[in-house]
Design a protein around this motif. Structure first.
Motif, PDB file in Angstrom:
ATOM      1  N   UNK A  48       0.802  -1.234   0.000  1.00  0.00           N
ATOM      2  CA  UNK A  48       0.000   0.000   0.000  1.00  0.00           C
ATOM      3  C   UNK A  48       0.836   1.286   0.000  1.00  0.00           C
ATOM      4  N   UNK A  49       1.953   1.283   0.694  1.00  0.00           N
ATOM      5  CA  UNK A  49       2.781   2.485   0.729  1.00  0.00           C
ATOM      6  C   UNK A  49       3.636   2.656  -0.535  1.00  0.00           C
ATOM      7  N   UNK A  50       3.713   1.617  -1.363  1.00  0.00           N
ATOM      8  CA  UNK A  50       4.462   1.661  -2.617  1.00  0.00           C
ATOM      9  C   UNK A  50       3.743   0.783  -3.642  1.00  0.00           C
ATOM     10  N   UNK A  51       2.559   1.230  -4.110  1.00  0.00           N
ATOM     11  CA  UNK A  51       1.736   0.370  -4.974  1.00  0.00           C
ATOM     12  C   UNK A  51       2.388   0.013  -6.312  1.00  0.00           C
ATOM     13  N   UNK A  52       3.326   0.834  -6.776  1.00  0.00           N
ATOM     14  CA  UNK A  52       3.976   0.506  -8.046  1.00  0.00           C
ATOM     15  C   UNK A  52       5.161  -0.429  -7.856  1.00  0.00           C
ATOM     16  N   UNK A  53       5.527  -0.717  -6.603  1.00  0.00           N
ATOM     17  CA  UNK A  53       6.595  -1.662  -6.318  1.00  0.00           C
ATOM     18  C   UNK A  53       7.968  -1.146  -6.684  1.00  0.00           C
ATOM     19  N   UNK A  54       8.914  -2.058  -6.707  1.00  0.00           N
ATOM     20  CA  UNK A  54      10.307  -1.738  -6.991  1.00  0.00           C
ATOM     21  C   UNK A  54      10.705  -2.405  -8.311  1.00  0.00           C
ATOM     22  N   UNK A  55      11.203  -1.616  -9.273  1.00  0.00           N
ATOM     23  CA  UNK A  55      11.704  -2.226 -10.505  1.00  0.00           C
ATOM     24  C   UNK A  55      12.918  -3.109 -10.195  1.00  0.00           C
ATOM     25  N   UNK A  56      12.905  -4.300 -10.787  1.00  0.00           N
ATOM     26  CA  UNK A  56      13.984  -5.258 -10.579  1.00  0.00           C
ATOM     27  C   UNK A  56      14.387  -5.794 -11.945  1.00  0.00           C
ATOM     28  N   UNK A  57      15.690  -5.909 -12.149  1.00  0.00           N
ATOM     29  CA  UNK A  57      16.209  -6.477 -13.386  1.00  0.00           C
ATOM     30  C   UNK A  57      16.877  -7.803 -13.045  1.00  0.00           C
ATOM     31  N   UNK A  58      16.469  -8.853 -13.781  1.00  0.00           N
ATOM     32  CA  UNK A  58      16.925 -10.202 -13.479  1.00  0.00           C
ATOM     33  C   UNK A  58      17.475 -10.909 -14.710  1.00  0.00           C
ATOM     34  N   UNK A  59      18.419 -11.779 -14.462  1.00  0.00           N
ATOM     35  CA  UNK A  59      18.936 -12.725 -15.454  1.00  0.00           C
ATOM     36  C   UNK A  59      19.574 -13.838 -14.636  1.00  0.00           C
ATOM     37  N   UNK A  60      18.892 -14.978 -14.589  1.00  0.00           N
ATOM     38  CA  UNK A  60      19.331 -16.107 -13.758  1.00  0.00           C
ATOM     39  C   UNK A  60      19.404 -15.692 -12.283  1.00  0.00           C
ATOM     40  N   UNK A  61      18.541 -14.793 -11.887  1.00  0.00           N
ATOM     41  CA  UNK A  61      18.506 -14.250 -10.534  1.00  0.00           C
ATOM     42  C   UNK A  61      18.518 -12.732 -10.594  1.00  0.00           C
ATOM     43  N   UNK A  62      18.366 -12.098  -9.464  1.00  0.00           N
ATOM     44  CA  UNK A  62      18.325 -10.639  -9.422  1.00  0.00           C
ATOM     45  C   UNK A  62      19.705 -10.059  -9.737  1.00  0.00           C
ATOM     46  N   UNK A  63      19.724  -9.104 -10.655  1.00  0.00           N
ATOM     47  CA  UNK A  63      20.932  -8.334 -10.940  1.00  0.00           C
ATOM     48  C   UNK A  63      20.935  -7.100 -10.039  1.00  0.00           C
ATOM     49  N   UNK A  64      19.908  -6.247 -10.234  1.00  0.00           N
ATOM     50  CA  UNK A  64      19.827  -5.055  -9.403  1.00  0.00           C
ATOM     51  C   UNK A  64      18.399  -4.551  -9.328  1.00  0.00           C
ATOM     52  N   UNK A  65      18.173  -3.693  -8.350  1.00  0.00           N
ATOM     53  CA  UNK A  65      16.884  -3.045  -8.158  1.00  0.00           C
ATOM     54  C   UNK A  65      17.079  -1.549  -8.352  1.00  0.00           C
ATOM     55  N   UNK A  66      15.996  -0.864  -8.658  1.00  0.00           N
ATOM     56  CA  UNK A  66      16.044   0.584  -8.826  1.00  0.00           C
ATOM     57  C   UNK A  66      14.980   1.243  -7.964  1.00  0.00           C
ATOM     58  N   UNK A  67      15.408   1.873  -6.900  1.00  0.00           N
ATOM     59  CA  UNK A  67      14.467   2.523  -5.989  1.00  0.00           C
ATOM     60  C   UNK A  67      14.641   4.034  -6.063  1.00  0.00           C
ATOM     61  N   UNK A  68      13.546   4.746  -5.935  1.00  0.00           N
ATOM     62  CA  UNK A  68      13.605   6.201  -5.947  1.00  0.00           C
ATOM     63  C   UNK A  68      13.231   6.729  -4.567  1.00  0.00           C
ATOM     64  N   UNK A  69      14.043   7.652  -4.107  1.00  0.00           N
ATOM     65  CA  UNK A  69      13.816   8.346  -2.850  1.00  0.00           C
ATOM     66  C   UNK A  69      13.762   9.838  -3.150  1.00  0.00           C
ATOM     67  N   UNK A  70      13.427  10.622  -2.182  1.00  0.00           N
ATOM     68  CA  UNK A  70      13.286  12.059  -2.392  1.00  0.00           C
ATOM     69  C   UNK A  70      14.582  12.692  -2.921  1.00  0.00           C
ATOM     70  N   UNK A  71      15.702  12.299  -2.368  1.00  0.00           N
ATOM     71  CA  UNK A  71      16.969  12.952  -2.699  1.00  0.00           C
ATOM     72  C   UNK A  71      17.884  12.140  -3.610  1.00  0.00           C
ATOM     73  N   UNK A  72      17.540  10.883  -3.901  1.00  0.00           N
ATOM     74  CA  UNK A  72      18.433  10.074  -4.732  1.00  0.00           C
ATOM     75  C   UNK A  72      17.712   8.879  -5.335  1.00  0.00           C
ATOM     76  N   UNK A  73      18.357   8.293  -6.326  1.00  0.00           N
ATOM     77  CA  UNK A  73      17.940   7.025  -6.932  1.00  0.00           C
ATOM     78  C   UNK A  73      18.965   6.007  -6.473  1.00  0.00           C
ATOM     79  N   UNK A  74      18.499   4.885  -5.935  1.00  0.00           N
ATOM     80  CA  UNK A  74      19.388   3.842  -5.413  1.00  0.00           C
ATOM     81  C   UNK A  74      19.308   2.618  -6.310  1.00  0.00           C
ATOM     82  N   UNK A  75      20.468   2.179  -6.775  1.00  0.00           N
ATOM     83  CA  UNK A  75      20.594   0.966  -7.578  1.00  0.00           C
ATOM     84  C   UNK A  75      21.341  -0.048  -6.727  1.00  0.00           C
TER      85      UNK A  75
END
Length: 135
Positions: A48-75
């Motif tokens: 509910x607090x993040x209905x669009x979820x977290x983008x995740x890129x995978x190939x044979x498992x998780x490679x990285x996630x992309x989260x957005x915060x007020x002051x930065x984007x975290x990979x």
């Protein structure tokens, strides 16, 4: 969520971020797709607090996630601690035993070649790891 539904959700998330964060995450997404044309986009951790979820890129498992915060984007690279970082692009979560991250703040750029090399290294690591055992 995986496949075209996940890609559509990521498209919506980017459209909902009309500031620098959306542009930064869109550029990262393009770099990942260029580095690994077989990458699968997924969306995880929808709530509910993040209905669009977290983008995740995978190939044979998780490679990285992309989260957005007020002051930065975290990979966050799932197995970042196991990856060599000769260009020094990891700048966050450096004390963790497994993950490493890259925080991008407004006005900052990322070494695109080093980032793509990191994506390819993460793919190679995932492909070399044995598949998890299912119970």
């Amino acid at each position: 969520m995986t496949g075209t539904d996940a890609s559509a959700l990521i498209d919506e998330k980017l459209a909902a971020l009309p500031d620098w964060r959306g542009a930064a995450l869109a550029r990262i997404r393009a770099l990942i797709r260029e580095a690994d044309p077989e990458v699968e986009e997924t969306v995880k951790w929808r709530k509910p607090s993040n209905p669009s979820g977290v983008p995740v890129w995978e190939h044979a498992g998780i490679l990285c996630t992309g989260e957005t915060y007020k002051a930065y984007v975290k990979l966050t690279f799932a197995k970042g601690a196991s990856l060599d970082d000769p260009a020094g692009i990891f700048n966050a979560s450096l004390d963790g035993g497994t993950r490493r991250a890259i925080d991008i703040r407004e006005g900052e750029t990322i070494d695109e070649a080093a980032f793509q090399a990191m994506v390819r290294a993460a793919v190679a690591l995932n492909l070399s790891s044995p598949a998890p055992r299912r119970r």
